[in-house]
Design a protein around this motif. Structure first.
Motif, PDB file in Angstrom:
ATOM      1  N   GLN A   1       3.425 -36.329 -49.878  1.00 15.24           N
ATOM      2  CA  GLN A   1       2.015 -35.926 -49.852  1.00 15.24           C
ATOM      3  C   GLN A   1       1.659 -35.413 -48.457  1.00 15.24           C
ATOM      4  O   GLN A   1       1.471 -36.192 -47.530  1.00 15.24           O
ATOM      5  N   GLN A   2       1.562 -34.101 -48.329  1.00 15.91           N
ATOM      6  CA  GLN A   2       1.346 -33.508 -47.009  1.00 15.91           C
ATOM      7  C   GLN A   2       0.038 -33.974 -46.379  1.00 15.91           C
ATOM      8  O   GLN A   2      -0.038 -34.174 -45.163  1.00 15.91           O
ATOM      9  N   LEU A   3      -0.988 -34.197 -47.183  1.00 12.77           N
ATOM     10  CA  LEU A   3      -2.267 -34.645 -46.656  1.00 12.77           C
ATOM     11  C   LEU A   3      -2.158 -36.012 -45.986  1.00 12.77           C
ATOM     12  O   LEU A   3      -2.874 -36.296 -45.017  1.00 12.77           O
ATOM     13  N   ASP A   4      -1.240 -36.856 -46.462  1.00 13.93           N
ATOM     14  CA  ASP A   4      -1.052 -38.183 -45.864  1.00 13.93           C
ATOM     15  C   ASP A   4      -0.665 -38.079 -44.391  1.00 13.93           C
ATOM     16  O   ASP A   4      -1.055 -38.921 -43.568  1.00 13.93           O
ATOM     17  N   TYR A   5       0.113 -37.065 -44.042  1.00 19.32           N
ATOM     18  CA  TYR A   5       0.555 -36.904 -42.654  1.00 19.32           C
ATOM     19  C   TYR A   5      -0.633 -36.579 -41.744  1.00 19.32           C
ATOM     20  O   TYR A   5      -0.728 -37.080 -40.620  1.00 19.32           O
ATOM     21  N   ILE A   6      -1.527 -35.735 -42.243  1.00 18.15           N
ATOM     22  CA  ILE A   6      -2.720 -35.383 -41.463  1.00 18.15           C
ATOM     23  C   ILE A   6      -3.620 -36.602 -41.314  1.00 18.15           C
ATOM     24  O   ILE A   6      -4.153 -36.871 -40.225  1.00 18.15           O
ATOM     25  N   GLN A   7      -3.784 -37.362 -42.389  1.00 19.78           N
ATOM     26  CA  GLN A   7      -4.608 -38.575 -42.319  1.00 19.78           C
ATOM     27  C   GLN A   7      -3.987 -39.605 -41.384  1.00 19.78           C
ATOM     28  O   GLN A   7      -4.699 -40.322 -40.673  1.00 19.78           O
ATOM     29  N   ALA A   8      -2.656 -39.670 -41.359  1.00 23.35           N
ATOM     30  CA  ALA A   8      -1.981 -40.588 -40.438  1.00 23.35           C
ATOM     31  C   ALA A   8      -2.238 -40.186 -38.997  1.00 23.35           C
ATOM     32  O   ALA A   8      -2.472 -41.049 -38.131  1.00 23.35           O
ATOM     33  N   ALA A   9      -2.191 -38.892 -38.708  1.00 22.10           N
ATOM     34  CA  ALA A   9      -2.476 -38.416 -37.351  1.00 22.10           C
ATOM     35  C   ALA A   9      -3.896 -38.781 -36.945  1.00 22.10           C
ATOM     36  O   ALA A   9      -4.141 -39.231 -35.815  1.00 22.10           O
TER      37      ALA A   9
ATOM     38  N   ILE B   1      13.948 -38.424 -44.513  1.00 21.09           N
ATOM     39  CA  ILE B   1      12.903 -39.400 -44.827  1.00 21.09           C
ATOM     40  C   ILE B   1      11.509 -38.778 -44.893  1.00 21.09           C
ATOM     41  O   ILE B   1      10.553 -39.443 -45.288  1.00 21.09           O
ATOM     42  N   PHE B   2      11.397 -37.497 -44.525  1.00 23.19           N
ATOM     43  CA  PHE B   2      10.093 -36.837 -44.544  1.00 23.19           C
ATOM     44  C   PHE B   2      10.046 -35.792 -45.656  1.00 23.19           C
ATOM     45  O   PHE B   2      11.073 -35.265 -46.089  1.00 23.19           O
ATOM     46  N   GLY B   3       8.848 -35.446 -46.112  1.00 24.66           N
ATOM     47  CA  GLY B   3       8.673 -34.514 -47.211  1.00 24.66           C
ATOM     48  C   GLY B   3       8.734 -33.061 -46.784  1.00 24.66           C
ATOM     49  O   GLY B   3       8.720 -32.729 -45.600  1.00 24.66           O
ATOM     50  N   GLY B   4       8.765 -32.180 -47.793  1.00 30.36           N
ATOM     51  CA  GLY B   4       8.859 -30.751 -47.550  1.00 30.36           C
ATOM     52  C   GLY B   4      10.295 -30.335 -47.279  1.00 30.36           C
ATOM     53  O   GLY B   4      11.181 -31.172 -47.128  1.00 30.36           O
TER      54      GLY B   4
ATOM     55  N   VAL C   1       9.794 -30.947 -43.286  1.00 27.29           N
ATOM     56  CA  VAL C   1       8.882 -30.148 -42.465  1.00 27.29           C
ATOM     57  C   VAL C   1       7.505 -30.789 -42.304  1.00 27.29           C
ATOM     58  O   VAL C   1       6.793 -30.533 -41.327  1.00 27.29           O
ATOM     59  N   TYR C   2       7.107 -31.671 -43.233  1.00 31.07           N
ATOM     60  CA  TYR C   2       5.749 -32.229 -43.178  1.00 31.07           C
ATOM     61  C   TYR C   2       5.472 -33.002 -41.893  1.00 31.07           C
ATOM     62  O   TYR C   2       4.321 -33.106 -41.459  1.00 31.07           O
ATOM     63  N   ILE C   3       6.513 -33.532 -41.271  1.00 33.07           N
ATOM     64  CA  ILE C   3       6.267 -34.346 -40.074  1.00 33.07           C
ATOM     65  C   ILE C   3       5.649 -33.515 -38.954  1.00 33.07           C
ATOM     66  O   ILE C   3       4.944 -34.044 -38.089  1.00 33.07           O
ATOM     67  N   LEU C   4       5.866 -32.207 -38.962  1.00 34.74           N
ATOM     68  CA  LEU C   4       5.303 -31.360 -37.900  1.00 34.74           C
ATOM     69  C   LEU C   4       3.782 -31.361 -37.930  1.00 34.74           C
ATOM     70  O   LEU C   4       3.136 -31.325 -36.881  1.00 34.74           O
ATOM     71  N   SER C   5       3.203 -31.397 -39.133  1.00 31.70           N
ATOM     72  CA  SER C   5       1.749 -31.385 -39.216  1.00 31.70           C
ATOM     73  C   SER C   5       1.143 -32.678 -38.695  1.00 31.70           C
ATOM     74  O   SER C   5      -0.037 -32.719 -38.355  1.00 31.70           O
ATOM     75  N   LEU C   6       1.937 -33.744 -38.612  1.00 35.39           N
ATOM     76  CA  LEU C   6       1.458 -35.006 -38.033  1.00 35.39           C
ATOM     77  C   LEU C   6       1.558 -34.978 -36.507  1.00 35.39           C
ATOM     78  O   LEU C   6       0.570 -35.157 -35.806  1.00 35.39           O
ATOM     79  N   ILE C   7       2.746 -34.705 -36.011  1.00 37.88           N
ATOM     80  CA  ILE C   7       2.944 -34.855 -34.557  1.00 37.88           C
ATOM     81  C   ILE C   7       2.162 -33.830 -33.757  1.00 37.88           C
ATOM     82  O   ILE C   7       1.781 -34.089 -32.609  1.00 37.88           O
ATOM     83  N   ASN C   8       1.872 -32.680 -34.351  1.00 40.43           N
ATOM     84  CA  ASN C   8       1.147 -31.663 -33.599  1.00 40.43           C
ATOM     85  C   ASN C   8      -0.359 -31.906 -33.563  1.00 40.43           C
ATOM     86  O   ASN C   8      -1.084 -31.173 -32.880  1.00 40.43           O
ATOM     87  N   LEU C   9      -0.821 -32.921 -34.276  1.00 42.00           N
ATOM     88  CA  LEU C   9      -2.235 -33.300 -34.203  1.00 42.00           C
ATOM     89  C   LEU C   9      -2.464 -34.494 -33.281  1.00 42.00           C
ATOM     90  O   LEU C   9      -3.610 -34.862 -33.022  1.00 42.00           O
TER      91      LEU C   9
END
Length: 738
Positions: free
Chosen positions: A60-68, A87-90, A94-102
């Motif tokens: 769930q890509q949105l979960d990464y943004i909410q985690a950030a 262990i990450f989606g995409g 790739v989904y982990i990038l949307s977390l760490i960059n926020l």
């Protein structure tokens, strides 16, 4: 100090989860005042301990943004990312990038896998992680070279900290007694079972060893890897069982089909005489199982994969060739024949292993985290204007690949033209526009041939009544009587641009004839995007003929069609022309603002800017462009779809910011124009570039799984329209400043 870890976590049966748990405990042992929390990747519900404060569904890509957002709101001093692609989606995680960059704080990354031959996504993801990381920790010296050579990570950012291991008491006899194997020579392999572990190599080596030393027992400790279990069940274990029976080794090989605890594992490792990792290929940069075996002071024999060559150097172990069971047999018999040699091997491993205990490594991590937590991450999103000499060079390679004597093929499979899909007016109009803009910028003679090709396609597509066909198959047969209104509008935009940039009078005359032949249909347009594109074409024409009152009045009628749509849909909060935000949105306020240069009307100007500000507030957040995806159009008071984002919207946004800057002279919009263009280069939600420097084409979009790697005509043409818009703006700006 507050630390957040992004990782899988116990009770998930996973090496990364175990590593993270051990790391937390070692840091707590060093400094119990440090607060440590887990942001856990949870593929299913787990009964976590209290240190897990947030869960991410990996898919769930949105979960990464909410985690950030959660991490930022709780003001952690530092974040530790345990990175493993799987262990990450995409695509490739790739989904982990949307977390760490926020994140608003320093990031330390433990890399558990570094690939020597990554695919496009794997390489791009690790490069982006390295850019965002303050410190990258690797667990072998070989990994440092890979990071520098393949991923271009500066050595100043890399730290070497070995994989941690428990403290062992080395009481081998006690451990053997506990396992009820007191009189046995124990050979051990442990870890998840899968075909790449090469266990059959050991089995093939054992008959001769057992013949010489009948009390030998080979323990295979570990469950089948969950991914293997999902795909193939217990096929590999059953194959090994059959092989054991075939070799007559039923009394000498024991499976322990369990994910054992650290305490139990410590017993097995302490008890074993020889530990073997018989992996079948070299591409493993970190092996926790190998580290544990060295830490336990076992005599280690291994195939020469990367981590083994590093960790077993200087006599700390013995290497044998991949799949070479004869060589392994000889080594095993030699060690059993020479107890002193076996004990020396164990002693060297034990001596080195004592340096790798978590109790000692915890101090190294604490020092790093303390240093990082006192640093500031530069969150300034001000654009650094790219100097012209550093601007990417314009290249025709992919556009020429898609183009033949008829026109440009509309789709591609990866970077190869897909002839089955044929041609369309939309893309040939865009191709004409790119050719004209490129000729205007660089004046290349060869570009004239391209202008001729695309202009002739539009001419061939125009009907006698002035309308256009759109789609044509590869056999040059049009597939519909009348094309879409949107394709009509894009053709008019390109023909309007031709009035000011045609390199030959003949091109000008042909374009003029088509433009005016189509003009009777302008007032009949109903699609607001077709109206917008047509208005842009008219505005381009009026640059050359500003006193043409007939065309100016036609522009006014079209503009007030958009005003009518705005008045019907807009309210105090929703300042837009439709009940939804759909595709190619920026083109609508752009057309209105372009028309205000020729229509002196305050209402047009007001609507143009109010709709612009409304759209800007939605798509320009967190310092980069995040356009509305086509998975689900945006409605008032609803979540906006992040995927799939397509280049057509980005190009319209670049043009819109350029227009607003030209009207207002506000530098903020000049910077946002460039920042929007950088969406193509990686400043987007996935932090991955869509422009392919090898093919000179542009990928088709950001999807839920990652990048759509097809490079169709629309995507590449949109990239170059945006490129040439920014290039021209930079050139004008620098000339003025100079």
């Amino acid at each position: 100090m507050k630390i957040a870890y992004i990782s899988t976590y116990l009770p998930k049966q996973c090496g990364i989860a175990t590593f993270t748990n051990d790391l937390l405990q070692s840091i707590d042992h060093q400094d119990s005042t440090i607060t440590q929390h887990i942001i856990a990747l949870s593929d299913r519900p787990y009964s976590y301990n209290e240190e897990v404060v947030f869960e991410i569904n990996p898919q769930q890509q949105l979960d990464y943004i909410q985690a950030a957002n959660f991490i930022n709101e709780n003001k952690y001093d530092c974040v530790v990312l345990e990175h493993e692609y799987g262990i990450f989606g995409g695509n490739s995680g790739v989904y982990i990038l949307s977390l760490i960059n926020l994140l608003h704080m320093p990031l330390l990354v433990n890399l558990h896998t570094i690939l020597e031959k990554p695919n496009i996504d794997e390489r791009a993801i690790l490069i982006e992680i390295a850019k965002r990381a303050s410190i990258i920790v690797v667990m072998s010296s070989y990994a440092i070279g890979l990071l520098q050579k393949i991923y271009h990570v500066h050595e100043n950012k890399i730290r070497l900290i070995p994989h941690g291991v428990p403290a062992f008491d080395y009481q081998q006899n006690d451990a053997k007694e506990k396992l009820q194997l007191t009189d046995r020579r124990i050979i051990l392999t442990f870890g998840f079972i899968a075909r790449n572990k090469g266990i059959e190599t050991v089995i093939h080596a054992l008959p001769k060893v057992v013949q010489e030393y009948p009390n030998t027992v080979y323990l295979i400790v570990g469950k089948t890897h969950p991914n293997v279990l999902l795909e193939s069940g217990e096929e590999y274990r059953e194959y090994l069982t059959a092989l054991i029976k075939q070799m007559g080794l039923e009394n000498n090989i024991i499976f322990v089909n369990d994910f054992v605890s650290n305490e139990t594992l410590t017993t097995y490792l302490t008890a074993c005489d020889i530990y073997i990792t018989p992996y079948i290929n070299e591409a493993q940069i970190t092996s926790g199982t190998l580290s544990f075996a060295v830490g336990a002071g076992a005599a280690v024999i291994s195939t020469p994969y990367w981590h083994a060559k590093d960790l077993l150097a200087d006599g700390r172990g013995i290497l044998f060739d991949f799949k070479n069971h004869k060589e392994l047999k000889n080594i095993l018999i030699d060690l059993f024949d020479n107890p002193k040699k076996l004990e020396e091997l164990r002693s060297r491993a034990r001596h080195h292993g004592e340096k790798m205990t978590w109790n000692k490594l915890g101090g190294s991590y604490v020092k790093l985290l303390q240093k990082l937590s006192s640093t500031q991450v530069n969150l300034d999103t001000d654009i650094k204007i790219t100097m012209l000499e550093r601007f990417p060079k314009f290249r025709w390679d992919h556009l020429d690949r898609l183009t033949n004597y008829v026109g440009i093929i509309q789709h591609a499979t990866f970077a190869t033209p897909n002839y089955r899909e044929g041609y369309c007016l939309d893309d040939n109009a865009r191709a004409l526009l790119v050719s004209l803009m490129q000729y205007e910028a660089f004046g290349e003679k060869d570009t004239r041939k391209r202008i001729s090709t695309y202009l002739n396609y539009i001419y061939y597509a125009q009907r006698e009544d002035g309308l256009f066909h759109n789609f044509m198959n590869f056999q040059n047969e049009f597939l519909e009587e009348v094309g879409s209104e949107d394709s009509f509008g894009r053709a008019i935009w390109a023909l309007g641009y031709l009035f000011n940039t045609a390199p030959f009078v003949d091109f000008y005359q042909l374009g003029s004839n088509m433009f005016f032949k189509a003009m009777p249909h302008f007032e009949n347009l109903k699609s607001i995007r077709a109206i917008a594109y047509t208005m842009m074409g008219i505005a381009e024409y009026l640059k050359q003929q500003p006193n043409d009152e007939r065309v100016t009045e036609l522009l006014r009628k079209l503009a007030f069609k958009l005003v009518h749509e705005y008045d019907s849909s807009a309210d105090d909060e929703w300042k837009w022309f439709e009940p939804v935000l759909a595709y190619d949105n920026a083109i609508i306020p752009l057309a209105i603002l372009m028309s205000t240069k020729y229509l002196n009307d305050d209402k047009l100007r007001k609507i143009g800017f109010s709709s612009f500000y409304f759209l800007e507030n939605i798509i320009m957040q967190n310092g980069f462009l995040s356009i509305i995806g086509n998975q689900k159009w945006a409605k008032q008071n609803q979540n906006i779809s992040k995927f799939g984002q397509q280049p057509i919207d980005v190009t319209a946004t670049v043009l819109l910011f350029r227009e607003v800057f030209e009207i207002t002279k506000n530098e903020e919009y000049f910077e946002k124009m460039i920042r929007s263009f950088e969406w193509f280069l990686g400043e987007n939600d996935l932090k991955l570039p869509l422009y392919d420097h090898s093919t000179k084409g542009c990928c088709d979009g950001l999807e839920t799984y990652g990048i759509n790697r097809n490079q169709g005509a629309e995507s590449t043409l949109c990239y170059f329209i945006a490129y040439l818009t920014v290039y021209k703006s930079l050139k004008i700006k620098f000339q003025v400043e100079e």
